[in-house]
Design a protein around this motif. Structure first.
Motif, PDB file in Angstrom:
ATOM      1  N   GLU A  55       0.829  -1.211   0.000  1.00  0.00           N
ATOM      2  CA  GLU A  55       0.000   0.000   0.000  1.00  0.00           C
ATOM      3  C   GLU A  55       0.860   1.256   0.000  1.00  0.00           C
ATOM      4  O   GLU A  55       0.598   2.210  -0.753  1.00  0.00           O
ATOM      5  CB  GLU A  55      -0.924   0.021   1.219  1.00  0.00           C
ATOM      6  CG  GLU A  55      -2.142  -0.854   1.098  1.00  0.00           C
ATOM      7  CD  GLU A  55      -3.038  -0.739   2.326  1.00  0.00           C
ATOM      8  OE1 GLU A  55      -2.563  -0.321   3.409  1.00  0.00           O
ATOM      9  OE2 GLU A  55      -4.221  -1.073   2.190  1.00  0.00           O
ATOM     10  N   GLN A  56       1.880   1.272   0.843  1.00  0.00           N
ATOM     11  CA  GLN A  56       2.764   2.430   0.918  1.00  0.00           C
ATOM     12  C   GLN A  56       3.523   2.618  -0.396  1.00  0.00           C
ATOM     13  O   GLN A  56       3.715   3.756  -0.853  1.00  0.00           O
ATOM     14  CB  GLN A  56       3.745   2.276   2.082  1.00  0.00           C
ATOM     15  CG  GLN A  56       3.086   2.387   3.436  1.00  0.00           C
ATOM     16  CD  GLN A  56       4.030   2.053   4.578  1.00  0.00           C
ATOM     17  OE1 GLN A  56       5.116   1.505   4.373  1.00  0.00           O
ATOM     18  NE2 GLN A  56       3.611   2.357   5.802  1.00  0.00           N
ATOM     19  N   ASP A  59       1.103   4.095  -2.932  1.00  0.00           N
ATOM     20  CA  ASP A  59       0.912   5.521  -2.625  1.00  0.00           C
ATOM     21  C   ASP A  59       2.109   6.341  -3.080  1.00  0.00           C
ATOM     22  O   ASP A  59       1.957   7.423  -3.656  1.00  0.00           O
ATOM     23  CB  ASP A  59       0.676   5.727  -1.121  1.00  0.00           C
ATOM     24  CG  ASP A  59      -0.680   5.251  -0.661  1.00  0.00           C
ATOM     25  OD1 ASP A  59      -1.576   5.051  -1.512  1.00  0.00           O
ATOM     26  OD2 ASP A  59      -0.855   5.065   0.571  1.00  0.00           O
ATOM     27  N   TYR A  60       3.311   5.841  -2.833  1.00  0.00           N
ATOM     28  CA  TYR A  60       4.523   6.547  -3.228  1.00  0.00           C
ATOM     29  C   TYR A  60       4.596   6.679  -4.746  1.00  0.00           C
ATOM     30  O   TYR A  60       4.921   7.752  -5.276  1.00  0.00           O
ATOM     31  CB  TYR A  60       5.747   5.807  -2.673  1.00  0.00           C
ATOM     32  CG  TYR A  60       7.054   6.475  -2.974  1.00  0.00           C
ATOM     33  CD1 TYR A  60       7.376   7.697  -2.395  1.00  0.00           C
ATOM     34  CD2 TYR A  60       7.977   5.890  -3.828  1.00  0.00           C
ATOM     35  CE1 TYR A  60       8.579   8.322  -2.660  1.00  0.00           C
ATOM     36  CE2 TYR A  60       9.184   6.501  -4.105  1.00  0.00           C
ATOM     37  CZ  TYR A  60       9.477   7.717  -3.517  1.00  0.00           C
ATOM     38  OH  TYR A  60      10.663   8.333  -3.794  1.00  0.00           O
ATOM     39  N   LYS A  63       2.185   9.317  -5.898  1.00  0.00           N
ATOM     40  CA  LYS A  63       2.695  10.664  -5.637  1.00  0.00           C
ATOM     41  C   LYS A  63       3.771  11.043  -6.646  1.00  0.00           C
ATOM     42  O   LYS A  63       3.812  12.183  -7.135  1.00  0.00           O
ATOM     43  CB  LYS A  63       3.246  10.760  -4.215  1.00  0.00           C
ATOM     44  CG  LYS A  63       2.168  10.778  -3.160  1.00  0.00           C
ATOM     45  CD  LYS A  63       2.757  10.832  -1.758  1.00  0.00           C
ATOM     46  CE  LYS A  63       1.662  10.727  -0.721  1.00  0.00           C
ATOM     47  NZ  LYS A  63       2.183  10.703   0.646  1.00  0.00           N
TER      48      LYS A  63
END
Length: 78
Positions: A55-56, A59-60, A63
Motif C-alpha cells: 500500500e505504501q 501511494d509513493y 505521488k
C-alpha cells in the motif's frame, strides 16, 4: 465374599494404560495445534506487513506520478 478374577486386574491395568495413552496423545495434539496457531498468527502478521508495504509503495508511486505530471505541465507551459 467372592474372589475377583485375575482377568479383572489385567483389564483394569490395560484400561489405565489406555487412559494414560489417550491423555498423552491429547496433550501432544493440543501442543501441535498450539504450534500451528502460533505459526498461523506469525504468517498473518507477515502478510499484513507485506500488505502495508505494498500500500505504501503504491501511494509513493502515485505521488511520484503526480509530481511527474506536475513537472510536465509546468514545462509545457513555459
Amino acid at each position: 465374599m467372592s474372589r475377583v478374577p485375575e482377568s479383572f486386574y489385567f483389564y483394569k491395568a490395560q484400561l489405565q494404560r489406555a487412559k494414560e495413552e489417550k491423555e498423552r496423545l491429547k496433550k501432544d495434539y493440543e501442543a501441535k495445534i498450539d504450534n500451528l496457531n502460533n505459526e498461523i498468527s506469525f504468517l498473518k502478521e507477515q502478510i499484513q506487513a507485506q500488505h502495508t508495504m505494498i500500500e505504501q509503495s503504491v501511494d509513493y508511486v502515485m505521488k511520484l506520478e503526480q509530481q511527474i505530471n506536475s513537472f510536465n505541465f509546468e514545462l509545457s507551459n513555459e
